[in-house]
Design a protein around this motif. Structure first.
Motif: not given
Length: 598
Positions: A242-266
């Motif tokens: 109810t308070s957090e929408f948690v997303m973890d970095k997808f390590p197999d994404h084709y541009m994973a090396d470009q993404v510096g964040f390990d986690k996004v929390i909305m």
């Protein structure tokens, strides 16, 4: 993280001091129990030493304000109730993104495109996988776009067929080529993998044109409610509370090396909650509406905070329920337009916005010069603030004021109105309260009814309102006037306002026009001149039939904190992607390497 690191260093220091205090004093000579090891002696046994345990690095986290349907209703099927969120573009992707201010494509699932008069060919990336490990292929694109026919998506006004000659090629064959294919295709998320949705998308081609058959497929599809979405995007949903929408970095994404964040929390909450989080420095970005006083407090407390105000490609408006009297009377609607000081509504509710004070033509004020010919505005009714004109129109409608100064309708009954508004959106509440006060002073007692956001939109779609605060000229990801007109002809606002229950309406020069046909023609216009002509016909229809009264053009007040991350400068084109989907801008910034942790 800084607080925890400081605490850890303090603890280590205290331990070290304690150990040294327990050891021998400097004046004492230690008594070795064995001879020191000679480091040059190959037969010597090395004295073992302890290897210090490295301090674990905390994950880099990006926190921003957004929304989602609260659990247990939230699910991973965007066709089912509760299946969408303000983070959808973090975990689902389109074929490419479209930069509205430059016209450039930012490649994602499609690496390149070829455009001809009758086809749009996309060459897909290889070695892309869904979050569950299933390989991504052209069959997934076919399934996702085919299923969008259930939504009457605009792309299906143009499509004749979708061809997939191999696993990594998709060809959109046009029946009539759309006038703006890039933003239209960029707005389509590839969110229905064939291995999960194949049983439904396979039924659709044979059902097209049969409304009952399509409804049956849709109704069955809505019962499929996977706990979490499966996408191909850079982040994978891991937990929804109810308070957090948690997303973890997808390590197999084709541009994973470009993404510096390990986690996004909305994070979510009313605007007041977002203000508190910003003041406390507990959120990295929020586009919550606010007054200048609140803005000043945030900037004073957070010296690393900056404000960007890109266009939202939309307007806010007072919406009429045209299925109900007296709101189905054009003179009454026009009287309200004259009775409201729209400048005052904007200033008290959303000071970062652009003014909309004269017309209601459905073309963003900032884009008038692009779409409307010189002199065209002179053909429209100008609804400048003028209570004398408002009174004259009500008198023409047979209304009069009683001894208490309250307006009575043509039957002699005193009127009293209610404006519905989302309780959690403080800027809409302020606008509603201001409009209600103005109408009350004018002689129409009016109050605001604050409604929880979970039931607000369904109640409007069901026609359970008199007046309401809603969107207008909402161009969204199309970045084109077609987006707003389509919404009032076929979309949510059409369902709510009722203006186009009968789509044949008075048009320019005394003609009768079919608003839905015009919107479809706009999506298929052959050139810019044809587009402008249709836009102007639609603008005339909207302004003169007045389904709503827009009172501002929204600019997104994106407060973003530089304390622990770097952002693109405000003049970079990527900011303009925020309108109609803040997650679109954030994820593109990350993939471009412009939004990074320090």
């Amino acid at each position: 993280m800084k607080h925890k690191l400081c605490l850890l260093i303090t603890v280590i220091g205290v331990v070290a001091l304690t150990l040294s205090a327990c050891g021998p004093t400097p004046t004492e000579e230690p008594t070795p129990t064995e001879e020191p090891t000679d480091p040059t002696d190959p037969t010597a046994t090395a004295v073992p030493t302890d290897t210090p345990t490295p301090i674990p690095q905390e994950p880099s986290v990006f926190r921003y304000g957004g929304w989602w349907t609260q659990p247990p209703t939230f699910n991973g099927n965007r066709f089912a109730p509760g299946g969408w969120s303000g983070a959808g573009r973090m975990y689902w992707e389109p074929l490419f993104y479209y930069m509205p201010t430059t016209g450039e494509r930012f490649p994602l699932l499609a690496e390149s495109v070829e455009v001809t008069d009758d086809a749009y060919t996309l060459h897909l990336r290889e070695n892309v996988v869904w979050h569950d490990g299933t390989p991504f292929t052209s069959q997934d694109v076919w399934c996702s776009i085919t299923m969008r026919a259930l939504h009457n998506a605009a792309i299906w006004n143009s499509l004749e067929a979708i061809e997939t000659p191999d696993d990594y090629t998709v060809i959109f064959k046009w029946e009539e080529a759309p006038s703006f294919p890039d933003p239209m295709i960029a707005g389509e998320l590839i969110a229905e993998p064939y291995h999960l949705y194949g049983e439904w998308c396979e039924q659709i081609p044979d059902a097209m044109g049969d409304e009952d058959a399509m409804t049956a497929i849709f109704d069955d599809l809505r019962t499929f409610t996977p706990e979490l979405p499966v996408g191909t995007g850079p982040f994978q949903v891991s937990e929804v509370t109810t308070s957090e929408f948690v997303m973890d970095k997808f390590p197999d994404h084709y541009m994973a090396d470009q993404v510096g964040f390990d986690k996004v929390i909305m994070l979510t909450g009313a605007n007041e909650v977002m203000w508190a989080l910003m003041i406390a420095g507990e959120i990295d970005a929020s586009h919550a509406g606010m007054t200048m006083d609140v803005h000043d407090q945030i900037m004073a407390r957070q010296p690393d905070m900056e404000l960007a105000t890109p266009p939202d490609w939309s307007e806010f408006a007072v919406l009429f329920n045209l299925r109900e009297a007296p709101y189905n009377n054009l003179k009454v609607r026009q009287a309200v337009a004259y009775a409201l000081d729209r400048r005052e509504m904007r200033e008290v509710s959303f000071p970062f916005a652009l003014p909309v004070e004269t017309y209601a033509h459905g073309v963003l004020t900032s884009q008038e010069n692009t779409w409307l010919d010189d002199g065209f505005l002179n053909e429209l009714t100008a609804y400048n603030y003028d209570t004398n004109k408002a009174e004259a129109l009500l008198n023409e409608a047979g209304w009069s004021k009683n001894d208490e100064g309250v307006w009575q309708d043509e039957t002699g009954e005193a009127v009293a109105w209610t404006i519905k508004v989302i309780a959690q959106w403080s800027d809409w509440v302020l606008a509603c309260e201001n409009a209600a006060a103005q109408l009350t002073d004018f002689g129409i007692p009016t109050e605001c009814q604050l409604v929880d956001d979970a039931v607000y939109w369904p109640s409007l779609t069901a026609g359970d309102f008199e007046l309401a605060i809603d969107w207008y000229a909402s161009w969204g990801g199309s970045y084109h006037p077609w987006g707003g007109f389509n919404d009032y002809a076929f979309g949510d606002r059409a369902k709510r306002s009722g203006l186009f229950d009968d789509p044949d309406l008075p048009g320019p020069d005394g003609s009768t026009v079919n608003i839905q046909d015009l919107v479809t023609e706009l999506s298929l216009a052959e050139d810019e001149a044809a587009e402008r002509a249709i836009v102007q016909d639609l603008a005339w229809v909207m302004n003169e039939n007045l389904p709503a009264i827009p009172y501002l053009e929204k600019a997104l007040p994106i407060h973003h904190n530089w304390a622990e991350m770097s952002w693109p400068s405000e003049d970079e084109p990527v900011w303009a992607m925020a309108g109609g989907g803040i997650d679109r801008a954030y994820i593109t910034m990350m993939l471009m390497g412009k939004l990074t942790p320090n």
